[in-house]
Design a protein around this motif. Structure first.
Motif, short mmCIF file in Angstrom:
data_model
loop_
_atom_site.label_atom_id
_atom_site.label_comp_id
_atom_site.label_asym_id
_atom_site.label_seq_id
_atom_site.Cartn_x
_atom_site.Cartn_y
_atom_site.Cartn_z
N ARG A 135 -8.10 31.77 50.83
CA ARG A 135 -6.96 31.61 50.31
C ARG A 135 -6.58 30.18 50.14
O ARG A 135 -5.84 29.90 49.22
CB ARG A 135 -5.91 32.23 51.44
N GLU A 136 -6.89 29.39 51.16
CA GLU A 136 -6.75 28.07 51.16
C GLU A 136 -7.42 27.43 49.63
O GLU A 136 -6.90 26.70 49.07
CB GLU A 136 -7.17 27.31 52.23
N ARG A 137 -8.54 27.83 49.57
CA ARG A 137 -9.39 27.17 48.27
C ARG A 137 -8.55 27.68 47.16
O ARG A 137 -8.49 26.80 46.20
CB ARG A 137 -10.86 27.65 48.39
N PHE A 138 -8.15 29.02 46.90
CA PHE A 138 -7.38 29.37 45.66
C PHE A 138 -6.27 28.90 45.72
O PHE A 138 -5.70 28.75 44.37
CB PHE A 138 -7.51 30.94 45.81
N GLU A 139 -5.48 28.25 46.65
CA GLU A 139 -4.18 27.74 46.45
C GLU A 139 -4.33 26.14 46.09
O GLU A 139 -3.72 25.66 45.03
CB GLU A 139 -3.43 27.43 48.10
N ARG A 140 -5.49 25.58 46.19
CA ARG A 140 -5.95 24.47 45.96
C ARG A 140 -6.19 24.55 44.21
O ARG A 140 -5.74 23.70 43.43
CB ARG A 140 -7.15 23.76 46.77
N ALA A 141 -6.81 25.57 44.01
CA ALA A 141 -7.16 25.94 42.63
C ALA A 141 -5.99 25.98 41.84
O ALA A 141 -5.77 25.52 40.65
CB ALA A 141 -8.20 27.19 42.34
N LYS A 142 -4.84 26.66 42.41
CA LYS A 142 -3.44 26.62 41.80
C LYS A 142 -2.87 25.21 41.63
O LYS A 142 -2.33 24.97 40.33
CB LYS A 142 -2.39 27.78 42.45
N THR A 150 1.08 32.17 38.26
CA THR A 150 1.60 33.36 38.47
C THR A 150 0.37 34.20 39.42
O THR A 150 0.60 35.26 39.91
CB THR A 150 1.69 34.30 37.43
N ALA A 151 -0.87 33.35 39.35
CA ALA A 151 -1.94 34.23 40.37
C ALA A 151 -1.36 34.00 41.81
O ALA A 151 -0.99 33.19 42.19
CB ALA A 151 -3.09 33.55 39.85
N SER A 152 -1.73 35.03 42.69
CA SER A 152 -1.56 35.05 44.01
C SER A 152 -3.04 34.81 44.81
O SER A 152 -3.97 35.34 44.65
CB SER A 152 -1.26 36.51 44.43
N THR A 193 -8.72 33.13 34.32
CA THR A 193 -8.76 31.78 33.95
C THR A 193 -8.16 31.21 32.84
O THR A 193 -7.42 31.96 32.25
CB THR A 193 -10.60 31.94 33.67
N ASN A 194 -8.42 30.06 32.56
CA ASN A 194 -7.93 29.26 31.22
C ASN A 194 -6.39 29.36 31.58
O ASN A 194 -5.80 29.66 30.42
CB ASN A 194 -8.55 30.02 30.13
N GLY A 195 -5.83 29.47 32.52
CA GLY A 195 -4.15 28.94 32.67
C GLY A 195 -3.52 30.39 32.21
O GLY A 195 -2.42 30.19 32.10
N SER A 196 -4.22 31.49 32.25
CA SER A 196 -3.34 32.89 32.12
C SER A 196 -4.07 33.90 32.92
O SER A 196 -5.35 34.11 33.04
CB SER A 196 -3.40 33.18 30.55
N MET A 197 -3.43 34.80 32.94
CA MET A 197 -3.88 36.08 33.67
C MET A 197 -4.58 36.85 32.54
O MET A 197 -4.32 36.84 31.61
CB MET A 197 -2.84 36.98 34.39
N PRO A 198 -5.66 37.64 33.19
CA PRO A 198 -6.40 38.57 32.28
C PRO A 198 -5.48 39.69 31.69
O PRO A 198 -4.72 40.24 32.36
CB PRO A 198 -7.50 39.15 32.91
N SER A 199 -5.62 39.74 30.31
CA SER A 199 -4.84 40.63 29.77
C SER A 199 -5.57 41.92 29.24
O SER A 199 -6.63 41.80 29.21
CB SER A 199 -4.20 40.12 28.25
#
Length: 203
Positions: A135-142, A150-152, A193-199
């Protein structure tokens, strides 16, 4: 003067680790441990304490010897690379040894007697710590713009852990490495990825 210990502690611990990995905590008896380790029960007690204490030491050894890929993953530059490294290495790890498939931290720990509840809770805490690191790593990714706002991070960390746990159960049930890698690939195909959630893909 105490009697000189005539066995290698690391070898005994590794033998116990393999038994716990194969049979789970409750499925492992002292007879299993003494047979695998080649030492008598009093010597096992003297060196490691009771069965629960031995299991905790085996779990630490397991983490040290087999789960280094998790720490490696956290150092990779993108969140998707982090997830890919964990999932693909988990597929390999869970199927590497024919006699002990799956994950030590999961095998035999999904249900436990009242007596074994402290061990089950320790394993829950162990997995929760791993999820928190993700979670901490993905917070850093945000924060770095690698993941969309918008990613959690919580949900993504839980997602990676859920997939790895499911893969461990499937490995224990006999799924091949190729099958688990396909599961990993499917999971990664939904990664934001690429700044947007998958559609949803167009028809």
């Amino acid at each position: 003067m105490g009697r000189h210990r005539e066995f290698d502690l690391d070898k005994v611990l590794d033998a116990a680790l393999c038994v716990f990995w194969r049979k789970g905590y409750e499925g492992t008896s002292y007879a299993d441990l003494t047979k695998a380790a080649g030492v008598e029960r009093p010597s096992l007690y003297s060196a490691f304490g009771n069965k629960a204490a031995l299991f905790h030491q085996a779990l630490r050894r397991y983490d040290e010897l087999y789960l280094g890929y998790v720490g490696e993953a956290l150092e990779l530059p993108t969140s998707r690379e982090v997830a890919a490294h964990i999932l693909l290495n988990a597929a390999e790890h869970n199927t590497r040894f024919a006699d002990r498939r799956g994950c030590l931290a999961l095998n035999g720990a999904l249900a436990a007697s009242d007596e074994a509840e402290p061990v089950r809770q320790a394993l829950i805490d162990y997995r929760a710590e791993a999820q928190e690191r993700l979670r901490e790593r993905f917070e850093r990714a945000k924060a770095e713009g690698d993941l969309p706002e918008t990613a959690s991070a919580d949900a993504l960390a839980a997602f990676v852990m859920a997939v790895t746990h499911g893969m461990a159960v499937q490995a224990k049930a006999g799924f091949s490495r190729d099958a688990l890698e396909a599961v990993a690939g499917q999971a990664l195909s939904t990664w934001p990825t690429n700044g947007s959630m998958p559609s949803k893909k167009p028809a």
